[in-house]
Design a protein around this motif. Structure first.
Motif, PDB file in Angstrom:
ATOM      1  N   UNK A  20       8.570  11.055  -9.205  1.00  0.00           N
ATOM      2  CA  UNK A  20       7.308  11.554  -8.690  1.00  0.00           C
ATOM      3  C   UNK A  20       6.145  11.016  -9.527  1.00  0.00           C
ATOM      4  N   UNK A  21       4.998  10.828  -8.864  1.00  0.00           N
ATOM      5  CA  UNK A  21       3.740  10.556  -9.545  1.00  0.00           C
ATOM      6  C   UNK A  21       2.907  11.831  -9.562  1.00  0.00           C
ATOM      7  N   UNK A  22       2.176  12.035 -10.646  1.00  0.00           N
ATOM      8  CA  UNK A  22       1.265  13.170 -10.745  1.00  0.00           C
ATOM      9  C   UNK A  22      -0.151  12.638 -10.944  1.00  0.00           C
ATOM     10  N   UNK A  23      -1.041  12.927  -9.979  1.00  0.00           N
ATOM     11  CA  UNK A  23      -2.460  12.600 -10.083  1.00  0.00           C
ATOM     12  C   UNK A  23      -3.165  13.839 -10.602  1.00  0.00           C
ATOM     13  N   UNK A  24      -3.630  13.759 -11.843  1.00  0.00           N
ATOM     14  CA  UNK A  24      -4.080  14.942 -12.574  1.00  0.00           C
ATOM     15  C   UNK A  24      -5.596  14.907 -12.733  1.00  0.00           C
ATOM     16  N   UNK A  25      -6.260  15.924 -12.176  1.00  0.00           N
ATOM     17  CA  UNK A  25      -7.698  16.068 -12.345  1.00  0.00           C
ATOM     18  C   UNK A  25      -8.488  14.889 -11.817  1.00  0.00           C
ATOM     19  N   UNK A  26      -9.548  14.521 -12.542  1.00  0.00           N
ATOM     20  CA  UNK A  26     -10.400  13.417 -12.140  1.00  0.00           C
ATOM     21  C   UNK A  26     -11.720  13.899 -11.563  1.00  0.00           C
ATOM     22  N   UNK A  27     -12.422  12.987 -10.912  1.00  0.00           N
ATOM     23  CA  UNK A  27     -13.733  13.297 -10.346  1.00  0.00           C
ATOM     24  C   UNK A  27     -13.795  12.858  -8.889  1.00  0.00           C
ATOM     25  N   UNK A  81       0.836  -1.199   0.000  1.00  0.00           N
ATOM     26  CA  UNK A  81       0.000   0.000   0.000  1.00  0.00           C
ATOM     27  C   UNK A  81       0.874   1.253   0.000  1.00  0.00           C
ATOM     28  N   UNK A  82       0.372   2.276  -0.662  1.00  0.00           N
ATOM     29  CA  UNK A  82       0.991   3.590  -0.560  1.00  0.00           C
ATOM     30  C   UNK A  82      -0.076   4.564  -0.084  1.00  0.00           C
ATOM     31  N   UNK A  83       0.348   5.740   0.348  1.00  0.00           N
ATOM     32  CA  UNK A  83      -0.598   6.741   0.827  1.00  0.00           C
ATOM     33  C   UNK A  83      -1.547   7.159  -0.294  1.00  0.00           C
ATOM     34  N   UNK A  84      -2.766   7.494   0.079  1.00  0.00           N
ATOM     35  CA  UNK A  84      -3.746   7.995  -0.881  1.00  0.00           C
ATOM     36  C   UNK A  84      -3.606   9.506  -1.033  1.00  0.00           C
ATOM     37  N   UNK A  85      -3.972  10.042  -2.191  1.00  0.00           N
ATOM     38  CA  UNK A  85      -3.960  11.505  -2.339  1.00  0.00           C
ATOM     39  C   UNK A  85      -4.843  12.162  -1.278  1.00  0.00           C
ATOM     40  N   UNK A  86      -4.519  13.383  -0.930  1.00  0.00           N
ATOM     41  CA  UNK A  86      -5.331  14.109   0.041  1.00  0.00           C
ATOM     42  C   UNK A  86      -6.758  14.273  -0.455  1.00  0.00           C
TER      43      UNK A  86
END
Length: 481
Positions: A289-296, A270-275
């Motif tokens: 680095x990972x980039x979590x971009x946009x979404x719903x 497991x890794x931490x979830x985005x805020x």
């Protein structure tokens, strides 16, 4: 475009801001903003701070206390002017195209001065035409990052390059290439989380790889029971597979567990979830680095972006997208992160995330009648945008190419039929591109701005959306499956 490695920035910042007398020549050496560097018969006047921040040679010089660090003119007798000129161009953010002579002099300069941005630029330029020269020259000058990157490229293209390798390279360099593991084309279908009473479905919740020799798909690993690849972010960074976010259930309940698969350990963690929990996001990896971009989230489209530091295991918010976007096409090219956004009417805009300024910069705009970019793939300094045909005709896939160096668009001739291979899942390996759907896996050879069909293999036997990527699997791990 950032031209400094993060490590170099951190070290330089600490040394210069906190010197307190620790830099023996700080009073007389770094006070003057300009430095004259004489290479052969050529004189260069350059910002001293730029050289100190970007070159280990100059950084060490100004920490040494030697007489030279108090001079306003430095002579470099072991270099050629062309190599130093190329290094300066890269440090200013340019992406110079190099011929064979340029490559040799640039490698010599990168090795002697330890110019990390130049080394990275050389790695970005490795292709089928220059990889043997890059590999051999990097070995000669001891530029190990380029040496390893060129060897990996050769290994991935070994079917095409083996004859030339054996004809031109010494035995020790051949042995090193053959000791490496080639990239394998991977796929995972869309799967929701699997509860205790749903184990009957667990058999299909697998990550698979294409055995190109046997022309068959094989299972590498099972997804964790709590993981979902439905509307999730899926990407590979440093040969680790990441699954972030996603949904489960008919009401699109967001999944708050994120996972990393380590090829080295053949295990999930497991890794931490985005805020900000999110689904239907875009996930891309670059520079550790990972980039979590946009979404719903709760059916609301978002513009927020978060960056995950693999080293610290923490997410932080970075600059928002110019506007909300879900499932936006994104890619990495020349170590830079790009995303496609749509803007009515019929406009596809490409933005780049500039980490040094923490901002999204508009790179270019593509306007096509009744058509939007649905997938973007980076290969060398080209961005290929795959889009639907006229009137949302998804049985045809049209393609345009944007060259980052020239700033010019061009359209690839003809069209690509999705019935044989969906380019919306394109993945680059060396100078080839792999695409697939249920009926076929197609490999294209990329030559300039043309994609030439090369071979057809077995399609991926899963319904629904498919995520594709590359991993390097140790032989022992693949044989276990």
């Amino acid at each position: 475009m950032s031209v400094h490695s993060s490590e170099s920035e951190d070290n330089s910042s600490f040394e210069l801001e906190n010197s307190g007398g620790h830099l023996p020549c700080s009073a007389s050496g770094l006070d003057s903003p300009k430095l004259t560097v004489v290479v052969g018969d050529t004189r260069f006047s350059e910002e001293k701070m730029l050289l100190v921040q970007s070159c280990d040679y100059f950084r060490a010089l100004y920490r040494s206390g030697m007489r030279e660090c108090r001079q306003q003119e430095i002579h470099l007798k072991s270099l050629r002017a062309r190599g130093f000129l190329i290094a300066l161009a890269v440090l200013r953010g340019e992406m110079p195209v190099l011929d064979a002579d340029d490559i040799v002099e640039a490698i010599e300069c990168a090795a002697f001065l330890q110019v990390a941005p130049l080394t990275k630029h050389l790695i970005d330029l490795v292709d089928s035409d220059n990889c043997l020269l890059m590999y051999h020259t990097a070995a000669t000058f001891g530029l190990m990052d380029l040496y390893h990157a060129a060897a990996l490229f050769i290994r991935d293209m070994y079917v095409d390059l083996e004859a030339e390798v054996r004809k031109t390279l010494p035995s020790e360099l051949i042995s090193y290439v053959e000791s490496l593991t080639p990239s394998v084309f991977m796929a995972v279908g869309t799967h929701v989380t699997c509860g205790v009473d749903e184990n009957v479905y667990a058999a299909s919740r697998t990550v698979c790889y294409l055995d190109e020799t046997g022309n068959d798909w094989k299972v590498l690993t099972d997804l964790p029971l709590e993981a979902s690849t439905s509307m999730a972010g899926v990407t590979v960074l440093d040969n680790n597979l990441y699954v972030v976010g996603g949904v489960h259930g008919v009401h699109k309940q967001v999944v708050d567990s994120c996972f990393c698969y380590s090829v080295e350990n053949n295990s999930w963690s497991r890794i931490a979830s985005p805020a900000q929990l999110r689904y239907n996001l875009s996930l891309v990896g670059a520079d550790r680095h990972l980039y979590a971009i946009g979404g719903e989230y709760e059916r609301t489209v978002m513009s927020s972006v978060e960056r995950y530091d693999v080293k610290t295991g923490r997410w932080t918010f970075v600059a928002h997208l110019p506007r909300p976007a879900a499932g936006a096409a994104c890619t990495r090219a020349m170590r830079r992160v790009f995303v496609c956004l749509w803007r009515p009417m019929e406009t596809t805009e490409i933005y780049e995330y500039v980490s040094a300024k923490d901002e999204w910069r508009l790179v270019t705009t593509l306007i096509r009648h009744q058509s939007y970019g649905h997938c973007i793939v980076g290969h060398r300094d080209n961005l290929y945008v795959m889009r639907n045909g006229p009137s949302d005709d998804f049985l045809r896939c049209l393609m345009d190419c944007y060259n980052l160096t020239s700033g010019q668009w061009s359209s690839l001739p003809g069209h690509f039929a999705n019935s044989k291979g969906s380019l919306f899942t394109a993945v680059v390996r060396g100078d080839s591109v792999f695409t697939l759907n249920r009926s076929a896996t197609l490999e294209y050879a990329v030559d300039g701005k043309t994609w030439r069909p090369r071979r057809q293999m077995k399609g991926f036997p899963r319904s629904g959306s498919v995520w594709t990527f590359l991993l390097r699997l140790p032989d022992a791990l693949a044989l276990q499956q």
